[in-house]
Design an enzyme around this catalytic site. Sequence first.
Site, PDB file in Angstrom:
ATOM      1  N   GLY A  30     -12.703 -36.723   4.622  1.00  0.00           N
ATOM      2  CA  GLY A  30     -11.267 -36.813   4.018  1.00  0.00           C
ATOM      3  C   GLY A  30     -11.112 -36.124   2.753  1.00  0.00           C
ATOM      4  O   GLY A  30     -11.888 -35.010   2.616  1.00  0.00           O
ATOM      5  N   SER A  31     -10.536 -36.717   1.980  1.00  0.00           N
ATOM      6  CA  SER A  31     -10.208 -35.906   0.652  1.00  0.00           C
ATOM      7  C   SER A  31     -11.546 -36.083  -0.227  1.00  0.00           C
ATOM      8  O   SER A  31     -11.189 -35.245  -1.022  1.00  0.00           O
ATOM      9  CB  SER A  31      -9.041 -36.834  -0.058  1.00  0.00           C
ATOM     10  OG  SER A  31      -7.996 -36.702   0.830  1.00  0.00           O
ATOM     11  N   THR A  32     -12.527 -36.455   0.287  1.00  0.00           N
ATOM     12  CA  THR A  32     -13.652 -36.378  -0.807  1.00  0.00           C
ATOM     13  C   THR A  32     -14.152 -34.968  -0.507  1.00  0.00           C
ATOM     14  O   THR A  32     -15.139 -34.664  -1.468  1.00  0.00           O
ATOM     15  CB  THR A  32     -14.623 -37.338  -0.013  1.00  0.00           C
ATOM     16  OG1 THR A  32     -15.101 -37.238   0.951  1.00  0.00           O
ATOM     17  CG2 THR A  32     -14.304 -38.849  -0.384  1.00  0.00           C
TER      18      THR A  32
END
Lengths: 361, 628
Positions: free
Chosen positions: B325-327
């Site tokens: 995801g956004s990590t």
Amino acid sequence: MLRNLWQRLIAPIDPPLMAMAALLLGYALLVLASASPERLGSQALNMVVALVVMRLVAQVPPQKMMRFALPVFVVGVLLLIAVALFGDISKGARRWLNIGFMRIQPSEIMKIAMPLMLAWYFQRHEATLRLREYAVATLLLLLPVGLIAKQPDLGTAILVFAAGCYVIFLAGLSWKVIAGLFVAACASAPLAWAVLRDYQKSRILTLLDPEADPLGKGFHIIQSTIAIGSGGIFGKGWGQGTQAQLEFIPERHTDFIFAVLSEELGLLGITVLMVLYLFLIGRGLMIAANAPTLFTRLLAGSITLIFFTYAFVNMGMVSGILPVVGVPLPFISYGGTALVTLFIGIGILMSIHRHRMLVQN
Amino acid sequence: MEFKDSEDELHQFRRRLTGAGGFVLFAFAVLFARFIWLQVVQHSYYQTRAEDNRISLVPVLPNRGLIIDRNGIVLAHNYSAYTLEITPSKVADLEKTIDELEKVIEIQPKDRKRFKRLLEESRNFESLPIRNRLSDEEVAKFIARRYRFPGVDVKARLFRQYPFNESASHLLGYIGRITDRDLATISDKDMDDNYRGTEHFGKSGLEQKYEFDLHGQTGFEQVEVDSSGRAVRVLSRIPPVAGNNLTLTIDAKLQQVAEQAFGDRRGALVAIDPATGGILALVSMPGFDPNLFVDGIDSQSWDALNNSPDKPMVNRALNGTYPPGSTFKPYMALAALEIGKRTPQQTIFDPGYYNFGGHVFHDDKKGGHGIVNMYKSIVESCDTYYYMLANDLGIDNISGFMRRFGFGQRTGVDIEGESEGVLPSQEWKRKRFKRPDQQRWYAGETISIGIGQGYNAYTPIQLAQAVATLANNGVMYRPHIVKFITDTKTGAAIPIEQKPLRTIPLKPENIEIIKQAMVGVNKEGTGARAFAGAEYVSAGKTGTAQVFSLKGEKYTEGHIKERMRDHALFIAFAPADRPRIALAVLVENGGFGAQAAAPIARQVLDYYLLGKLPKAPAPADETAPEED
């Protein structure tokens, strides 16, 4: 007075036989002290009893013995029949007869009763010894042997059978018949095989190949053979036999005591034992050779050869050249009954020897 | 005439007697030959056999090495207890024997079941436990009646024990009874002699990986035995050498804090000391109790563990693969800086979506983030910025850059069976698919890679290694759990490698920009609520990984079943200027990273940096921002 009493006490005793027997008993105590020290006392007591019996038998003149021959034999056979019908079963065999206050093993009686009977029979028909007499003698032999083998007690059956055979052989059965019987015996071996019990068959098979079942049926033979072989020439030392002391040898105080002796005292110890046996047998054969009547000759010869048979069968089975049958090592194995029987035999020999002149005169 | 007859008779008798005498001598000679054969010729053979009979080599098992955390807390040790054991080969009727035993000592159905299982798995002559952990009273009771039970005996045995039960279960692993497969492993290592008598073997985790260190050296006793195998006396003894102790980089208290922070949620957390690669905590929730396996697990517990929908036996930290995801975004931004596709100041306009060749990629925030520079793109987690960036970088640049951070490769952590994950690339696609049209990489596929979706799938430990490497300015270490092995014989500590795996050539100013943006996340961005009032400066990034793509519908948590909710992620390191700890958190079906994962990270960091113990599991923060 006291000396006189002593004289009378030892009068019937044959010094050479007594010396051999005493040495064997001493040897027995030595080996037993290592194999099973806790039984030393009771075996010493057995020896005393056996010696007393021997002394009593030794003063009975052979003529009197002849009178006992038939009744003892008949009673013995009847007892064997009684055993077959009402005997107590122990360890899968019907060998004991309970007569209220004690248990007796009639097959043991036959070891003496059989040569006594046959010697008496041949003496009776001394003048007319034909094949018919030998045939009757054989039948007289086979009846109790069959009853004993049926119990089953193969060891005793063999000994009784051997005792009878010795009498018949010494009585002069012709070599032709002997050869014929031998051939017949070989021919009927398969039949005999069929008659044997499974455990008896397996004992014979075990003898042929003990390693086939090293932890089961072959165990006894393998372990006793290892004990003998590991003893070497000089043995591991008294009380030092690992096979004996760590209980790898089964029945080490009775039937397999020879393995203990061989392991701890080595070939040297065996030689001593065999020399003692040979002297004893030699003396017995000498007594037989000088015996005055057919009865005494046959009886003395047969009894002496029985000593040999005992020793040979036991040492043969423990060292793995004969199948395992329950035959103790004469004079050495623990146990009162067999010892008493042996010393009755010694007593008879002594009596025959002492009374040889009396008859001749 | 008469006289002559009897004279003849006597002669014949004496001849026969002489013959018999000859036979006696012959028979004795045969016997004597036999004795010479046995006692002279074959003597040494029989002597050897007698010695073999008498002497038995009995293995003396070594104490298994201890497993100790970095502060000296023991995580796995041994204790001695009595077991009631049956040697099946010496017992004729097992059922009957057990029935009889039951009258003396309590034997439960589950003991019987376990015994049956052991019996099926057992190698021949060994003795198998029917009851473990006998009390002194039970031992005395049995000993008094032992004669009635040939082939049954009481034995003193060492048992492995994991004092913290479920805590750290996945990393410690467990030991169980040796199987044929284990024996093959032992044979391969040529360790058969050393494993004579050993009954247990490491099955997973450190117990498996360090089996041959932990086992120790088996000692031997030369024992004189009697025919029934009972030892009579000890002739000589080579003492065993206890197994080597493992000292871990793990902080057991931190591990527990992290586990408790999860509450009853599923997920994983890996915390690493960025300066060494030493793993401080490795959590996979739910755990299991490794003590169950030591005696041979009963089938009920085994079924429960295997059939649970929560899959407690799976080590999610190493074997779960999840889209980051956004990590993923900080690494994307760093790639852009390094490759020169963006400057920090360069801005884009985000209308709330990105149109690529007619296909519309939505931003999480309706209406968009407006004008966005790099800092804002990370702090607010703007998707559109990264859709565009991904397209500008292209898949080759992205996969090439990410590979250096370890994405999609096994980290080499010292536990067996790590998963590889998927770092999407043209090459990967060619290998992965069969049909030529599937093997082609489409430019449209690159777009969602930019926000950590699409084919991206990484293990939590990869995420942790990446963030630790970032925190450590590109110097990368192999994550490891064992700090040093103590040789029990010499007492010497053998350290596990300290050298970096590699150093990623990165410009310090670029790293600084990314780090500042991640600090911003926790100060004023998606992580701000979770880190409100923190007494240290931390850097972080939230992430939400889609489990199911919902076409056209607006994602609303309440309406979807729990198992279909998104995974929540969070990566962080602190203190930001000199990182002592870097971590990755994943909460399965936790929803938004900011809500579910960041509060867990906060508790872990609070404890590690300040020694603060949380009062309750990290609550899901429903009011935290729903963007990530």
